[in-house]
Design a protein around this motif. Structure first.
Motif, PDB file in Angstrom:
ATOM      1  N   VAL A 268      51.155  50.347  50.829  1.00 43.83           N
ATOM      2  CA  VAL A 268      50.694  51.626  51.396  1.00 43.83           C
ATOM      3  C   VAL A 268      49.167  51.678  51.383  1.00 43.83           C
ATOM      4  O   VAL A 268      48.532  51.207  50.439  1.00 43.83           O
ATOM      5  CB  VAL A 268      51.274  52.810  50.596  1.00 43.83           C
ATOM      6  CG1 VAL A 268      50.640  54.128  51.028  1.00 43.83           C
ATOM      7  CG2 VAL A 268      52.783  52.864  50.783  1.00 43.83           C
ATOM      8  N   ASN A 269      48.584  52.248  52.421  1.00 38.10           N
ATOM      9  CA  ASN A 269      47.137  52.428  52.473  1.00 38.10           C
ATOM     10  C   ASN A 269      46.781  53.746  51.789  1.00 38.10           C
ATOM     11  O   ASN A 269      46.975  54.822  52.352  1.00 38.10           O
ATOM     12  CB  ASN A 269      46.651  52.437  53.922  1.00 38.10           C
ATOM     13  CG  ASN A 269      45.126  52.509  54.020  1.00 38.10           C
ATOM     14  OD1 ASN A 269      44.427  52.600  53.009  1.00 38.10           O
ATOM     15  ND2 ASN A 269      44.611  52.465  55.238  1.00 38.10           N
TER      16      ASN A 269
ATOM     17  N   ASN B 134      46.680  49.357  49.161  1.00 35.91           N
ATOM     18  CA  ASN B 134      45.219  49.424  49.184  1.00 35.91           C
ATOM     19  C   ASN B 134      44.790  50.714  48.494  1.00 35.91           C
ATOM     20  O   ASN B 134      45.045  51.814  49.013  1.00 35.91           O
ATOM     21  CB  ASN B 134      44.731  49.399  50.635  1.00 35.91           C
ATOM     22  CG  ASN B 134      43.221  49.514  50.745  1.00 35.91           C
ATOM     23  OD1 ASN B 134      42.505  49.562  49.738  1.00 35.91           O
ATOM     24  ND2 ASN B 134      42.714  49.573  51.973  1.00 35.91           N
ATOM     25  N   ILE B 135      44.141  50.607  47.326  1.00 43.07           N
ATOM     26  CA  ILE B 135      43.741  51.808  46.583  1.00 43.07           C
ATOM     27  C   ILE B 135      42.213  51.935  46.506  1.00 43.07           C
ATOM     28  O   ILE B 135      41.696  52.672  45.661  1.00 43.07           O
ATOM     29  CB  ILE B 135      44.347  51.813  45.173  1.00 43.07           C
ATOM     30  CG1 ILE B 135      43.829  50.629  44.359  1.00 43.07           C
ATOM     31  CG2 ILE B 135      45.868  51.809  45.230  1.00 43.07           C
ATOM     32  CD1 ILE B 135      44.169  50.728  42.874  1.00 43.07           C
ATOM     33  N   THR B 136      41.501  51.282  47.402  1.00 42.73           N
ATOM     34  CA  THR B 136      40.038  51.363  47.389  1.00 42.73           C
ATOM     35  C   THR B 136      39.584  52.805  47.574  1.00 42.73           C
ATOM     36  O   THR B 136      39.936  53.478  48.551  1.00 42.73           O
ATOM     37  CB  THR B 136      39.441  50.503  48.521  1.00 42.73           C
ATOM     38  OG1 THR B 136      39.841  49.141  48.340  1.00 42.73           O
ATOM     39  CG2 THR B 136      37.923  50.587  48.523  1.00 42.73           C
TER      40      THR B 136
ATOM     41  N   LYS C 175      43.790  45.764  38.397  1.00 45.41           N
ATOM     42  CA  LYS C 175      43.442  44.443  38.932  1.00 45.41           C
ATOM     43  C   LYS C 175      42.909  44.521  40.361  1.00 45.41           C
ATOM     44  O   LYS C 175      42.134  43.667  40.791  1.00 45.41           O
ATOM     45  CB  LYS C 175      44.670  43.528  38.890  1.00 45.41           C
ATOM     46  CG  LYS C 175      45.088  43.108  37.500  1.00 45.41           C
ATOM     47  CD  LYS C 175      46.333  42.225  37.555  1.00 45.41           C
ATOM     48  CE  LYS C 175      46.772  41.802  36.161  1.00 45.41           C
ATOM     49  NZ  LYS C 175      48.011  40.974  36.200  1.00 45.41           N
ATOM     50  N   VAL C 176      43.334  45.555  41.083  1.00 44.10           N
ATOM     51  CA  VAL C 176      42.940  45.658  42.502  1.00 44.10           C
ATOM     52  C   VAL C 176      42.033  46.863  42.775  1.00 44.10           C
ATOM     53  O   VAL C 176      41.599  47.067  43.905  1.00 44.10           O
ATOM     54  CB  VAL C 176      44.185  45.743  43.401  1.00 44.10           C
ATOM     55  CG1 VAL C 176      45.015  44.483  43.302  1.00 44.10           C
ATOM     56  CG2 VAL C 176      45.034  46.967  43.063  1.00 44.10           C
ATOM     57  N   ALA C 177      41.756  47.664  41.726  1.00 45.70           N
ATOM     58  CA  ALA C 177      40.966  48.881  41.901  1.00 45.70           C
ATOM     59  C   ALA C 177      39.520  48.584  42.270  1.00 45.70           C
ATOM     60  O   ALA C 177      38.896  47.672  41.733  1.00 45.70           O
ATOM     61  CB  ALA C 177      41.019  49.714  40.619  1.00 45.70           C
ATOM     62  N   ASP C 178      39.001  49.409  43.203  1.00 45.52           N
ATOM     63  CA  ASP C 178      37.611  49.237  43.634  1.00 45.52           C
ATOM     64  C   ASP C 178      37.195  50.496  44.383  1.00 45.52           C
ATOM     65  O   ASP C 178      38.016  51.269  44.857  1.00 45.52           O
ATOM     66  CB  ASP C 178      37.502  48.012  44.554  1.00 45.52           C
ATOM     67  CG  ASP C 178      36.044  47.634  44.844  1.00 45.52           C
ATOM     68  OD1 ASP C 178      35.182  48.055  44.049  1.00 45.52           O
ATOM     69  OD2 ASP C 178      35.794  46.948  45.852  1.00 45.52           O
TER      70      ASP C 178
ATOM     71  N   THR D  90      37.260  54.677  41.381  1.00 42.43           N
ATOM     72  CA  THR D  90      38.692  54.447  41.222  1.00 42.43           C
ATOM     73  C   THR D  90      39.042  53.882  39.857  1.00 42.43           C
ATOM     74  O   THR D  90      39.997  54.321  39.205  1.00 42.43           O
ATOM     75  CB  THR D  90      39.219  53.510  42.328  1.00 42.43           C
ATOM     76  OG1 THR D  90      38.964  54.104  43.596  1.00 42.43           O
ATOM     77  CG2 THR D  90      40.713  53.260  42.172  1.00 42.43           C
ATOM     78  N   ARG D  91      38.294  52.904  39.385  1.00 42.68           N
ATOM     79  CA  ARG D  91      38.584  52.281  38.096  1.00 42.68           C
ATOM     80  C   ARG D  91      38.480  53.282  36.953  1.00 42.68           C
ATOM     81  O   ARG D  91      39.282  53.248  36.006  1.00 42.68           O
ATOM     82  CB  ARG D  91      37.653  51.088  37.856  1.00 42.68           C
ATOM     83  CG  ARG D  91      37.926  49.899  38.746  1.00 42.68           C
ATOM     84  CD  ARG D  91      37.025  48.715  38.361  1.00 42.68           C
ATOM     85  NE  ARG D  91      37.224  48.295  36.988  1.00 42.68           N
ATOM     86  CZ  ARG D  91      38.226  47.504  36.590  1.00 42.68           C
ATOM     87  NH1 ARG D  91      39.087  47.032  37.474  1.00 42.68           N
ATOM     88  NH2 ARG D  91      38.332  47.156  35.310  1.00 42.68           N
TER      89      ARG D  91
END
Length: 220
Positions: free
Chosen positions: A157-158, A179-181, A200-203, A213-214
């Motif tokens: 999910v975007n 995508n959680i940017t 691991k994917v947060a930005d 986000t982190r």
């Protein structure tokens, strides 16, 4: 029996039949309609079973027509489900639908199929996606505060720049491949494995709240 109509009284024979309606042309129109209604009532008294059958047939026909209208478009079957977006429903296949920019506060999407559905920029405060399938949906730039994602499939999910403050993600809610940017996860009660994966994917930084986000994920 005398019945007053517009301050004028006239006599209606106590025993009428449908053949009597043919001789009513001498009465004013409103009186003719009343006489015909009396005839119908008298006929029903003579043949109650026939009248009951006619009533049941009419009710059945009405139900059949209503059902055909509802199920011609599945989205009408459970019309509503929230104070906004009355065309939206719960438990429906809404794959690929476009709800971008709409106000869908507290809308009920429980158990709906929402694959590749477009919610970009929508206001979804307090909405319920309980046990819904959101695979590949676009939830970018959405306001998801207080949303219920319990048991939902939120894979691929975007969620870029979305605000998920206070959202519920209990059960087996999965964010894999999403995508959680720039997404804001403030006060979202995540399981350890969920948090570990998302970190691991947060930005990025949410453009509305200004929160990284982190930081909102409490990443180490």
């Amino acid at each position: 029996m005398a019945i007053p109509i517009l301050n004028v009284s006239f006599k209606i024979p106590l025993s009428l039949s449908h053949n009597s309606c043919a001789t009513l042309s001498s009465y004013p129109a409103p009186q003719v309609q009343l006489v015909k209604k009396v005839v119908e009532v008298q006929d029903c008294r003579r043949n109650p079973i026939v009248c009951l059958g006619e009533s049941v047939s009419k009710a059945s026909l009405l139900a059949l027509v209503s059902a055909s209208l509802l199920f011609a478009d599945p989205a009408l079957a459970f019309k509503g489900g929230g104070p906004y977006g009355q065309e939206v429903t719960r438990g429906q296949d809404l794959t690929g639908k476009d709800f971008s920019g709409k106000t869908l506060i507290k809308q009920d999407f429980k158990t709906s199929i929402l694959r590749q559905t477009n919610f970009k920029g929508a206001k979804l405060l307090g909405a319920s996606f309980f046990d819904a399938d959101l695979t590949g949906a676009d939830l970018s730039d959405t306001d998801l505060r207080g949303v219920d994602f319990s048991l939902a499939n939120v894979t691929k999910v975007n969620l870029s720049n979305a605000i998920l403050e206070g959202a519920l993600v209990t059960g087996n809610t999965s964010f894999k491949g999403s995508n959680i940017t720039g997404a804001d996860f403030t006060d979202v009660p995540l399981r350890d494995d969920q948090r570990e994966y998302l970190c691991k994917v947060a930005d990025g930084v949410n453009p509305t709240t200004g929160n990284p986000t982190r930081d909102t994920l409490l990443c180490k």
